[in-house]
Motif scaffolding. Structure first.
Motif, mmCIF file in Angstrom:
data_model
loop_
_atom_site.group_PDB
_atom_site.id
_atom_site.type_symbol
_atom_site.label_atom_id
_atom_site.label_comp_id
_atom_site.label_asym_id
_atom_site.label_seq_id
_atom_site.Cartn_x
_atom_site.Cartn_y
_atom_site.Cartn_z
ATOM 1 N N SER A 76 56.254 60.944 59.563
ATOM 2 C CA SER A 76 56.942 62.263 59.157
ATOM 3 C C SER A 76 57.677 62.742 60.322
ATOM 4 C CB SER A 76 55.564 63.346 58.872
ATOM 5 O OG SER A 76 54.959 63.532 59.952
ATOM 6 N N THR A 77 58.191 63.849 60.087
ATOM 7 C CA THR A 77 59.256 64.689 61.065
ATOM 8 C C THR A 77 58.649 65.698 61.547
ATOM 9 O OG1 THR A 77 60.916 63.292 60.334
ATOM 10 C CG2 THR A 77 61.550 65.215 61.833
ATOM 11 N N ALA A 78 58.354 66.405 62.968
ATOM 12 C CA ALA A 78 58.029 67.633 63.134
ATOM 13 C C ALA A 78 59.366 68.553 62.795
ATOM 14 C CB ALA A 78 57.659 67.573 64.747
ATOM 15 N N LYS A 79 59.016 69.606 62.473
ATOM 16 C CA LYS A 79 59.807 70.609 62.129
ATOM 17 C C LYS A 79 60.600 71.140 63.406
ATOM 18 C CE LYS A 79 58.577 72.433 57.739
ATOM 19 N NZ LYS A 79 57.944 73.383 56.984
ATOM 20 N N ARG A 80 59.826 71.000 64.608
ATOM 21 C CA ARG A 80 60.337 71.206 66.123
ATOM 22 C C ARG A 80 59.552 70.393 66.902
ATOM 23 N NH1 ARG A 80 56.750 74.034 68.737
ATOM 24 N NH2 ARG A 80 55.438 75.557 67.695
ATOM 25 N N GLY A 95 59.311 64.065 68.363
ATOM 26 C CA GLY A 95 59.371 64.631 66.904
ATOM 27 C C GLY A 95 59.088 63.958 65.912
ATOM 28 N N GLN A 120 52.507 72.767 57.655
ATOM 29 C CA GLN A 120 53.652 73.049 57.761
ATOM 30 C C GLN A 120 54.378 72.876 59.265
ATOM 31 O OE1 GLN A 120 55.472 75.329 55.669
ATOM 32 N NE2 GLN A 120 54.001 74.219 54.215
ATOM 33 N N ARG A 121 53.604 72.110 60.018
ATOM 34 C CA ARG A 121 54.457 71.523 61.142
ATOM 35 C C ARG A 121 55.231 70.389 61.176
ATOM 36 N NH1 ARG A 121 48.418 72.085 64.119
ATOM 37 N NH2 ARG A 121 48.143 70.957 62.178
ATOM 38 N N HIS A 122 55.064 69.952 60.187
ATOM 39 C CA HIS A 122 55.982 68.699 59.941
ATOM 40 C C HIS A 122 56.788 68.756 58.425
ATOM 41 C CE1 HIS A 122 52.656 65.714 58.357
ATOM 42 N NE2 HIS A 122 52.453 66.934 57.877
ATOM 43 N N LYS A 123 57.561 67.456 58.250
ATOM 44 C CA LYS A 123 58.436 67.489 56.866
ATOM 45 C C LYS A 123 58.596 66.033 56.826
ATOM 46 C CE LYS A 123 62.617 68.317 59.417
ATOM 47 N NZ LYS A 123 63.717 69.204 59.497
ATOM 48 N N ASN A 124 59.273 65.792 55.754
ATOM 49 C CA ASN A 124 59.794 64.417 55.398
ATOM 50 C C ASN A 124 58.563 63.479 55.598
ATOM 51 O OD1 ASN A 124 62.352 65.431 55.090
ATOM 52 N ND2 ASN A 124 62.873 64.991 57.313
#
Length: 140
Positions: free
Chosen positions: A8-12, A44, A68-72
């Motif tokens: 996954s990818t961190a949102k920031r 990230g 909510q800390r990551h996406k994808n």
């Protein structure tokens, strides 16, 4: 016994304190549900292996999907294990450029070999590839 591997990818980008907090919560939850595994983080991007019974893995993975800390979030692999690759770790962790995290139990270094003799399992191979491509200095 089953396993899941995802990226996954961190949102920031997360600070070391945020990573430590994430690790503490993950370890407590994983211990409660008898789940073991390893989490790698680099600039990230997360890669995680989780091992445990099917119901526990489904519960924890759903929690991860809602975080909510990551996406994808992409599930790379899942399947059956004969035995755990990370039997002693509620959540091993490695992060590049992170001197502080070396003091936390479960942090990996190149001088320590932590895994069982399952070094050829797909989960270990995926972690090795992620670590190598991101120049994480850990040993399996």
């Amino acid at each position: 016994m089953e396993y899941i591997v995802y990226v996954s990818t961190a949102k920031r980008l997360l600070s070391e304190k945020e990573l430590i907090d994430l690790l503490k919560v993950s370890r407590a939850r994983n211990k409660k549900y008898n789940v073991t595994g390893m989490l790698l983080y680099c600039q990230g991007t997360f890669m995680q292996v989780l091992e445990g019974d099917k119901n526990s893995l489904e519960l924890i993975y759903k929690t991860i999907e809602l975080d909510q800390r990551h996406k994808n979030i992409i599930k790379l692999a899942e399947g059956i294990l004969k035995k755990r690759n990370f039997p002693e770790w509620s959540m091993a962790f490695a992060s590049v450029n992170s001197e502080t995290l070396q003091e936390i139990e479960g942090f990996l270094s190149s001088s320590i070999n932590h895994t069982t003799d399952s070094a050829d399992h797909i989960t270990v191979t995926m972690l090795k590839t992620f670590a190598d491509s991101n120049r994480l200095y850990i040993s399996f």
